[in-house]
Design an enzyme around this catalytic site. Sequence first.
Site, mmCIF file in Angstrom:
data_model
loop_
_atom_site.group_PDB
_atom_site.id
_atom_site.type_symbol
_atom_site.label_atom_id
_atom_site.label_comp_id
_atom_site.label_asym_id
_atom_site.label_seq_id
_atom_site.Cartn_x
_atom_site.Cartn_y
_atom_site.Cartn_z
ATOM 1 N N TYR A 33 0.848 -1.214 0.000
ATOM 2 C CA TYR A 33 0.000 0.000 0.000
ATOM 3 C C TYR A 33 0.878 1.258 0.000
ATOM 4 O O TYR A 33 1.134 1.843 1.045
ATOM 5 C CB TYR A 33 -0.901 0.009 1.241
ATOM 6 C CG TYR A 33 -1.907 -1.132 1.288
ATOM 7 C CD1 TYR A 33 -2.852 -1.278 0.279
ATOM 8 C CD2 TYR A 33 -1.924 -2.041 2.343
ATOM 9 C CE1 TYR A 33 -3.783 -2.309 0.315
ATOM 10 C CE2 TYR A 33 -2.854 -3.074 2.385
ATOM 11 C CZ TYR A 33 -3.769 -3.197 1.367
ATOM 12 O OH TYR A 33 -4.685 -4.214 1.394
ATOM 13 N N ASP A 40 -6.824 4.737 7.338
ATOM 14 C CA ASP A 40 -5.487 4.443 7.880
ATOM 15 C C ASP A 40 -4.856 5.718 8.436
ATOM 16 O O ASP A 40 -4.263 5.717 9.525
ATOM 17 C CB ASP A 40 -4.549 3.898 6.791
ATOM 18 C CG ASP A 40 -4.950 2.525 6.298
ATOM 19 O OD1 ASP A 40 -5.987 2.432 5.618
ATOM 20 O OD2 ASP A 40 -4.233 1.559 6.601
ATOM 21 N N ASP A 167 -12.845 -5.410 2.897
ATOM 22 C CA ASP A 167 -12.990 -5.706 1.472
ATOM 23 C C ASP A 167 -13.740 -6.998 1.124
ATOM 24 O O ASP A 167 -14.613 -6.999 0.275
ATOM 25 C CB ASP A 167 -11.605 -5.788 0.818
ATOM 26 C CG ASP A 167 -10.815 -4.505 0.969
ATOM 27 O OD1 ASP A 167 -11.220 -3.612 1.732
ATOM 28 O OD2 ASP A 167 -9.757 -4.402 0.319
ATOM 29 N N GLU A 396 -0.323 -6.823 9.467
ATOM 30 C CA GLU A 396 -1.562 -6.170 9.019
ATOM 31 C C GLU A 396 -2.756 -6.748 9.789
ATOM 32 O O GLU A 396 -3.629 -6.022 10.237
ATOM 33 C CB GLU A 396 -1.728 -6.378 7.506
ATOM 34 C CG GLU A 396 -2.913 -5.624 6.918
ATOM 35 C CD GLU A 396 -3.047 -5.816 5.409
ATOM 36 O OE1 GLU A 396 -2.273 -6.617 4.831
ATOM 37 O OE2 GLU A 396 -3.927 -5.178 4.815
HETATM 38 C C1 DGY Z 1 -6.776 -2.935 -1.464
HETATM 39 O O1 DGY Z 1 -6.291 -2.581 -2.540
HETATM 40 O O2 DGY Z 1 -6.561 -4.040 -0.956
HETATM 41 C C2 DGY Z 1 -7.516 -1.995 -0.670
HETATM 42 O O3 DGY Z 1 -8.100 -2.563 0.447
HETATM 43 C C3 DGY Z 1 -8.452 -1.153 -1.430
HETATM 44 O O4 DGY Z 1 -8.558 -0.021 -0.658
#
Ligand code: DGY
Length: 426
Positions: A33, A40, A167, A396
């Site tokens: 990320y 976040d 997600d 995470e």
């Molecule tokens: C990802 O790309 O995994 C994210 O959770 C989208 O925000």
Amino acid sequence: MTPEDKSRIFNLAIEVLKENDRGAYTVPTKGLYPFQWNWDSCFTALGQAHFDEDRAWTEMETLFEHQWPDGMVPHIIFHVHDDGYFPGPDVWGTGRATPTSGITQPPIAGFALRQLFERSADRTAAERRARALLPKIEKWFAWFYANRDPQGQGLVAILHPWEAGRDNSIDWDEAFDRVPTEGIAPYTRRDTQHADPAHRPTKAQYDRYLWLVEHFRGLGWDNARLHDASPFQVVDPGFNAILIRGCQDLAVVAEALGRADTAARNRNRAARGLAALENLWSDRHGQYLCLDRITGTLIDSPSIGGLIPVFAAIPKSRAAAIGQVIQQQATRLKYVIASHDPDDPRFEAKRYWRGPVWLVVNYLIVDGLLAAGETEVAARVLRSSLDLIEQSGFAEYYDPLTGAPCGGGRFTWTAAMVLEFLDIAA
Ligand code: DGY
């Protein structure tokens, strides 16, 4: 944990936060990320406030510099070019000067604003900075109710699972089945190059994530049209509770700054939200459930989304029932809180939001349980959270059965929450 252990972990957490700091924003983790994510950042600011309050304010200010003219605050700000993440700015096609995504995320900002405001040692700076952020956050909240609650029901819908932040939750499975996959452009995922594919969403889910993005892009990201045009409209109790709590906290800050009108509007939003939340309560599960706004039915999926509402000022009896669900989990799991009921056959201990423990969620729930006087269960969640850090580092998320670290490593929001937990435990 000895005082020496605490101080060691405190310093390690700060190290992670600094390592992921890019100057005026912080990335969730290197590789997986590489940009700024909305919720976040707000959790990050809470962590930064423990060692650099000026930097904490900046984190939130940077986020709000990228607010859209209609009030929406996007879920990703693409400050730099990085091919290591998909979908990038070209897929979103939102046309912003600094590229952003076109959807939003749980509005932790209201809560974070109050925390920074009340904790800051420099009162003059805190007042000035809170005064500047207040109307921006309120504009975002007003955007939510105007665009995601068009019938004025008191609760807002998410239009994409990424908006909930959870997600691939089991909550979305049924509703997600209605999202087509035909016609999406060919793509290559990048997330599975940084994290174990067995810990991540499936290809079938990614196809649908992308169909929705392409569909919304085809509508020119016109927020006035997206809600009704989306085949996916889910009212998530956790998301709404974060918004309700945000409205309550915004009202407190507004009052302290002499903005009685802002305070009244947000108290009113929170009261309407709390009343409407009652419609999502399930006696059978002892928790709230998501509502599929397209079918008008509750989704039979006992997840963390239905426990997060303890973060808002729900009735004491509801908070006690949520406490019992967590105590029950604790009898069969080594670590709580699992993101999905472990007795559900769909539970998966390592797959992202279908079972693992997330410290940010533990934090919201601990805060709510403490406010409701549910101290014993709050202490249990706190202990699990710190044990996970000692055993598996700043992952995470974590497998609730074994404590194994999952997903990305050296994760910013996990480190930020550790600083918060150490403070609560002190
Ligand atoms: C990802 O790309 O995994 C994210 O959770 C989208 O925000």
